[in-house]
Enzyme design. Structure first.
Site, PDB file in Angstrom:
ATOM      1  N   CYS A 439      10.444  29.126   2.284  1.00 39.59           N
ATOM      2  CA  CYS A 439      10.377  30.484   2.811  1.00 39.59           C
ATOM      3  C   CYS A 439      11.143  31.470   1.926  1.00 39.59           C
ATOM      4  CB  CYS A 439      10.831  30.523   4.264  1.00 39.59           C
ATOM      5  SG  CYS A 439      10.042  31.873   5.138  1.00 39.59           S
ATOM      6  N   HIS A 568       7.643  26.692   6.551  1.00 40.03           N
ATOM      7  CA  HIS A 568       8.820  25.828   6.743  1.00 40.03           C
ATOM      8  C   HIS A 568       8.369  24.375   6.888  1.00 40.03           C
ATOM      9  CE1 HIS A 568      12.015  28.863   7.336  1.00 40.03           C
ATOM     10  NE2 HIS A 568      11.007  29.634   7.701  1.00 40.03           N
ATOM     11  N   GLU A 570       9.990  21.755   6.893  1.00 37.68           N
ATOM     12  CA  GLU A 570      10.917  20.922   7.663  1.00 37.68           C
ATOM     13  C   GLU A 570      10.558  20.878   9.147  1.00 37.68           C
ATOM     14  OE1 GLU A 570      11.469  23.904   6.525  1.00 37.68           O
ATOM     15  OE2 GLU A 570      12.920  25.058   7.685  1.00 37.68           O
TER      16      GLU A 570
HETATM   17  N1  GLN Z   1      13.615  36.945   4.857  1.00 39.18           N
HETATM   18  C1  GLN Z   1      12.344  36.461   4.387  1.00 39.18           C
HETATM   19  C2  GLN Z   1      11.182  37.133   5.109  1.00 39.18           C
HETATM   20  O1  GLN Z   1      11.382  37.673   6.176  1.00 39.18           O
HETATM   21  C3  GLN Z   1      12.267  34.977   4.501  1.00 39.18           C
HETATM   22  C4  GLN Z   1      12.270  34.491   5.903  1.00 39.18           C
HETATM   23  C5  GLN Z   1      12.641  33.024   6.028  1.00 39.18           C
HETATM   24  O2  GLN Z   1      13.176  32.425   5.123  1.00 39.18           O
HETATM   25  N2  GLN Z   1      12.386  32.441   7.189  1.00 39.18           N
HETATM   26  O3  GLN Z   1      10.088  37.119   4.658  1.00 39.18           O
END
Ligand code: GLN
Length: 620
Positions: A439, A568, A570
């Site tokens: 992410c 994600h 995970e």
């Molecule tokens: N802050 C980033 C976004 O909002 C990544 C979000 C995250 O890592 N869950 O796109």
């Protein structure tokens, strides 16, 4: 026949123009009872198991409840867990992971407590919004209903209206929580917090009512308690546990089963004390002491025959499918044996985070590593690295000193530590150290590549620099339309189309499309994609229709394992189905540590072909 053991209606139901009343009970002028029963609900079809904590929170109610649920699922019964949160937030989306642990995201986009992750992992089952309730949700629903005139002039009270709403939700879940959306055999209810808290008092009262209305043998209550062992005394003391259980009994709920948390196995004496003060027979008082892995708890409970005790309490032995149980157990015990076995391949994995002081903030990553490591016979030594303490000038020295075999840059929000993460990505890219970006970690990898390879000197994300000259990560157009905190993120499961022949595609067994979970507001600017690809970065995972970049990698002739997901990974890792990107990372880490090891010894499935791997990087 009235559905429950309460007086039959003395007056007929009052019809209501929108049908609301027929679902929500009789007029309050005619009766004090208010038990909204979903249409078609049959008492006795589903049994309820309530898990409540005493003495203190954080003892592992979720693990206890999930382990019991797993034992029952293995026997062929259908199960649906639900977590009842006492806080007023409507979901966990705005909670700080440093205070509450990670925000878990379900496939349907629900942002919830990390305990739901424990349930999904142990039960190997996808959950939905129905499996998670907060006081905020309950109160909002009641207030909305009140404004619509749903209570017909009656004053809205904690009892019966708030407790009624809790029971309605539990029964809805009972009717529709099964794998096919149908009824479920068992609902596992975990009450957040500790007995005696103001926040969860109405849940406990609702459960007392539910136990009475459903009647035996359809309700089983399980108390989790804590046995102290002060080092100065050198013996286990059960007084706090006794007082905690007593407090539970004061609410009108008699525990049927008690699990005692403790550091070391709970002595027979301490269990006897607990049994004596709680009216629970000794063989239903279980020692749930610290173990090497939570995944060994189901078997430990089974060994103490707690599964059978629950079936006896609920009179459901006849529901057990022994063939299903044997095959599920065989699989699980093989996994359990690998957990306990001495591991062959020691590897150092660095995780560069912001909340590294609190492991719970990255609980699912921790678990995903554990799953992959167990399958690959690896002993990962996880090093949590505070990203804000790393800078481009010092990163080589700092990370070299840690002798890392793989690096993960996890998700995150906010600017602190971002430059450290970018520096770390440069380090692992140049050194050929296996890398997984998740992410924000994915976005940071794009920024690093843009700055240091594609020549976009000011590359950044508009999250950290609202008007960067070289904005490569920008807000998603659909999120821009709904500004403000909460509810503005792209959430939940989405399809990811994989580029054939890519490393990502190979990891997923040559699948064309996989489903992963997202939680982000920003994305790779589609206008910059071609320029980055020409410079060598491969966007091997994309949205099937829209120009959203969802997965990236470097070709294997350039780097042995450099991979990232806007999602994600995970969140979808399960003990028996480890997530492929973590498997690949661990396999690459083992290879890096032992370059002379035969591929077959690691598991060829997870390693790129030798011919594809850059020799310099493989040897470094
Ligand atoms: N802050 C980033 C976004 O909002 C990544 C979000 C995250 O890592 N869950 O796109």
């Amino acid at each position: 026949m009235p559905p429950f053991d309460q007086p039959a209606a003395s007056s007929p139901e009052i019809p209501h123009k929108n049908g609301f009343l027929s679902q929500f009970g009789r007029s309050s002028e005619t009766t004090e009872f208010f038990s909204p029963i979903p249409e078609g609900y049959q008492r006795g079809q589903t049994a309820y198991i309530a898990v409540m904590g005493t003495v203190m929170s954080g003892l592992g109610k979720g693990i206890l409840s999930a382990s019991l649920a797993k034992l029952m699922k293995d026997k062929g019964l259908t199960v649906a867990p639900i977590k009842l949160e006492g806080y007023l937030n409507v979901d966990s989306g705005t909670l700080n992971p440093y205070r509450h642990g990670e925000v878990f995201v379900l496939d349907d986009g629900t942002e919830c407590d990390m305990d739901l992750g424990t349930y999904e992992r142990l039960l190997d089952q996808n959950l939905t919004v129905r499996n998670f309730t907060t006081a905020g949700q309950i109160y909002s629903e009641i207030l909305e209903r009140e404004r619509r005139g749903g209570y017909l002039g009656r004053d809205v009270q904690m009892i019966p209206h708030v407790t009624g709403e809790v029971k309605r939700r539990l029964r809805e879940l009972a009717m529709s929580g099964g794998p096919d959306g149908g009824p479920v055999d068992l609902v596992f209810i975990e009450v957040g917090g500790t007995i005696g808290d103001y926040e969860n008092g109405f849940y406990v009262e609702a459960l007392r009512e539910l136990a009475f209305e459903e009647g035996a043998p359809n309700f089983c209550s399980v108390a989790l308690t804590y046995i102290l062992e002060p080092p100065t005394l050198g013996e286990q003391k059960s007084k706090a546990a006794q007082l905690g259980i007593k407090r539970l009994m004061e609410t009108g709920i008699q525990p049927d089963l008690i699990a005692c948390r403790a550091e070391s196995p709970v002595t027979e004496m301490a269990r006897q004390k607990v049994s004596m003060f709680s009216n629970v027979p000794l063989h239903r008082v279980f020692s749930m002491h610290d173990r090497k892995s939570i995944y060994t708890i189901p078997e430990a409970m089974r060994a103490q025959r707690l599964d059978r005790e629950v079936l006896t309490i609920l009179d459901r032995h006849q529901k057990v499918d022994p063939v299903h149980e044997d095959s599920s157990r065989a699989q699980w015990s093989a996994y359990g044996k690998s957990i306990m076995a001495t591991r062959k391949h020691a590897v150092n994995i660095g995780i560069l985070g912001k909340y590294t002081a609190l492991r719970d903030a990255y609980a699912s990553i921790d678990k995903a590593i554990e799953h992959a490591a167990t399958h690959l016979n690896a002993a990962p030594n996880v090093q949590w690295i505070e990203a804000s303490e790393i800078s481009d000038a010092t990163v080589d020295e700092q990370l070299d000193a840690l002798d890392l075999d793989a690096v993960i840059v996890p998700g995150g929000f906010g600017e602190r530590g971002v430059e450290g993460k970018i520096a770390a990505v440069r380090h692992v890219r140049e050194r050929g150290i296996p890398f997984l970006g998740i992410c924000l970690g994915f976005q940071v990898a794009v920024i690093e590549y843009a700055r240091n390879v594609a020549g976009i000197a000011n590359a950044h994300s508009t999250e950290f620099d609202p008007e960067p000259n070289g904005g490569v990560i920008a807000e998603l157009p659909e999120q821009k339309a709904i500004e403000g905190l909460g509810g503005t993120m792209r959430l939940g499961g989405q399809d990811v189309a994989l580029q054939s022949g890519s490393l990502l595609c190979a990891l997923f067994g040559d699948a064309a499309i996989v489903r992963e979970r997202f939680r982000h507001r920003y994305e790779v600017d589609p206008d910059i994609v071609d320029q980055l690809q020409e410079a060598g970065l491969v966007f091997s995972g994309r949205h099937p229709e829209q120009p959203i970049m969802q997965g990236l990698e470097l070709p294997r002739c350039v780097h042995p394992y450099f991979i990232g997901g806007q999602f994600h990974p995970e969140l979808t890792s399960r003990p028996l189905h480890p997530q492929p990107m973590f498997m690949g990372l661990l396999a690459a880490a083992i290879r890096r540590r032992n370059p002379e090891l035969a591929r077959a010894e690691i598991s060829t499935r997870w390693l790129p072909k030798d011919s594809d791997v850059p020799q310099a990087a493989a040897e470094s």
